[in-house]
Design a protein around this motif. Structure first.
Motif, short mmCIF file in Angstrom:
data_model
loop_
_atom_site.label_atom_id
_atom_site.label_comp_id
_atom_site.label_asym_id
_atom_site.label_seq_id
_atom_site.Cartn_x
_atom_site.Cartn_y
_atom_site.Cartn_z
N HIS A 1 55.63 26.85 12.09
CA HIS A 1 55.02 25.55 11.80
C HIS A 1 55.21 25.20 10.33
N CYS A 2 55.02 26.15 9.44
CA CYS A 2 55.24 25.90 8.02
C CYS A 2 56.69 25.50 7.76
N ARG A 3 57.61 26.17 8.45
CA ARG A 3 59.02 25.86 8.27
C ARG A 3 59.34 24.46 8.77
N ALA A 4 58.78 24.09 9.91
CA ALA A 4 59.07 22.78 10.49
C ALA A 4 58.48 21.64 9.68
N THR A 5 57.34 21.88 9.03
CA THR A 5 56.66 20.82 8.27
C THR A 5 57.06 20.78 6.80
N GLY A 6 57.90 21.71 6.38
CA GLY A 6 58.34 21.71 4.98
C GLY A 6 57.27 22.16 4.00
N PHE A 7 56.41 23.09 4.43
CA PHE A 7 55.36 23.63 3.56
C PHE A 7 55.99 24.23 2.31
N LYS A 8 55.53 23.82 1.12
CA LYS A 8 56.20 24.18 -0.13
C LYS A 8 55.56 25.37 -0.85
N HIS A 9 54.32 25.69 -0.54
CA HIS A 9 53.67 26.80 -1.24
C HIS A 9 54.24 28.13 -0.76
N PRO A 10 54.09 29.19 -1.55
CA PRO A 10 54.58 30.50 -1.12
C PRO A 10 53.87 30.99 0.13
N VAL A 11 54.62 31.64 1.01
CA VAL A 11 54.08 32.25 2.23
C VAL A 11 54.50 33.72 2.22
N HIS A 12 53.53 34.62 2.26
CA HIS A 12 53.78 36.06 2.22
C HIS A 12 53.38 36.67 3.56
N LEU A 13 54.35 37.24 4.27
CA LEU A 13 54.09 37.91 5.54
C LEU A 13 54.02 39.42 5.32
N TYR A 14 52.95 40.04 5.84
CA TYR A 14 52.81 41.50 5.85
C TYR A 14 52.68 41.91 7.32
N TRP A 15 53.73 42.56 7.82
CA TRP A 15 53.77 42.96 9.23
C TRP A 15 53.69 44.48 9.29
N GLY A 16 52.64 45.00 9.90
CA GLY A 16 52.41 46.43 9.91
C GLY A 16 52.50 47.05 11.30
N VAL A 17 53.09 48.24 11.36
CA VAL A 17 53.14 49.04 12.59
C VAL A 17 52.92 50.50 12.19
N ARG A 18 52.76 51.36 13.20
CA ARG A 18 52.56 52.78 12.90
C ARG A 18 53.87 53.49 12.61
N ARG A 19 54.91 53.17 13.37
CA ARG A 19 56.21 53.81 13.22
C ARG A 19 57.29 52.75 13.11
N PRO A 20 58.40 53.03 12.42
CA PRO A 20 59.45 52.01 12.27
C PRO A 20 59.96 51.47 13.60
#
Length: 322
Positions: A213-232
């Protein structure tokens, strides 16, 4: 005058001489209405407490019509079908199963297509209920974003028997019935500041919707994704990952908690966030995962200086703690 709506509990501040329907619409509510003169009865409501004046008639109980009624004192009103600003009606539709594919990490990407002429309405970050053959319903975050139109996407972790049976149903039956949208952890309005999106496992589905949604609307502020799992090997395929890597304001972090020594970051999700942000006060945080993960992350970030109100998560609604 204060008019309290049931069953929502919303409170309307009605101006002197203002009709209840006009006041609700002025405040941004979407209300059932048509003729606006009391003849069609579409705007009918039930007066639970208080008094209203309707076409010269004072009523203190029973049905009345909000388009021509003015409150004479504070009232409680049972008025179905009233939607607050940004709230969408829940609909039930049958969808075509157009993809059910293993994308790694015991996760399946499921794509559904709603009927032509009935594009589903939802906000990025909301979820749907999918109906099983035995009549039971299961909740899944929408990984798609509203601009996808009729096409909906969910991510299903298929390790337990319940999820495995759902995948088997979707592979065997080309149609499935859903209800949507649900959930208030969404981006109906984009914030004026940086976003931190925290996902554990298939909590990535909800976060995927927010990023798209941010990509489609042209959101300009920084977006930081933290994706966590137990094993790679628990990470799974994200179709747009390579495109995300090219976005100048999107920063992607994969974090593994139980196995260090791989090529990426190790530790807990809150540790990675605190390492990158010594000052948490300006962030808008969205978290998606199990109740234990969300509350553990919340407590750690609050201890590090974040205001608890900066974080949003569906867990706060379906698994509240005292």
């Amino acid at each position: 005058m204060r008019v309290t709506l049931q069953p929502s509990g919303a409170v309307l501040e009605i101006l002197p001489g203002e009709r209840i329907l006009d006041g609700a619409r002025r405040l941004g509510y979407e209300c059932p209405q048509s003729c606006r003169n009391g003849n069609c009865h579409v705007c009918g409501a039930l007066l639970v407490e208080g008094r209203v004046e309707q076409a010269g008639d004072v009523r203190d109980h029973g049905e009345f019509y909000t388009c021509i009624a003015e409150p004479l004192e504070d009232c409680i009103v049972l008025w179905d079908g009233v939607l607050a600003l940004g709230e969408l009606p829940v609909r039930s539709v049958s969808c075509q199963v157009i993809e059910c594919r293993d994308v790694g990490g015991d996760t399946w990407r499921v794509r559904l297509r709603a009927p032509a002429g009935k594009p589903p309405r939802y906000h990025a970050g909301q979820y749907l209920m999918i109906e099983r053959e035995n009549g039971e319903k299961s909740a899944f975050s929408l990984a798609s974003a509203p601009h996808s139109g009729r096409d909906l996407e969910i991510h299903v972790l298929a390790r337990e028997s319940s999820a495995l049976s759902l995948i088997e149903q979707l592979q065997r039956n080309p149609m499935v019935r859903i209800e949507m949208p649900f959930g208030d952890t969404h981006l109906a309005e984009l914030p004026n500041g940086p976003l931190v999106l925290i996902a554990a496992g298939t909590g990535m589905g909800q976060i995927h919707s927010l990023i798209e949604h941010c990509r489609a609307t042209g959101f300009k502020h920084p977006v930081h994704l933290y994706w966590g799992v137990r094993r790679p090997e628990d990470f799974y395929e994200i179709e747009h990952w390579d495109e995300w890597l090219k976005l100048p304001n999107l920063f992607l972090h994969k974090v593994v908690s139980d196995q260090c020594g791989w090529q990426g970051r190790c530790g807990m999700l809150h540790e990675a966030v605190c390492e990158d942000f010594p000052d948490l006060k300006a962030l808008h945080v969205y978290a998606s995962g199990s109740p234990a993960m969300v509350y553990g992350t919340l407590d750690a970030l609050v201890e590090a200086g974040m205001d608890a109100h900066q974080m949003r998560a569906d867990v706060f609604a379906y698994a509240p703690r005292s």
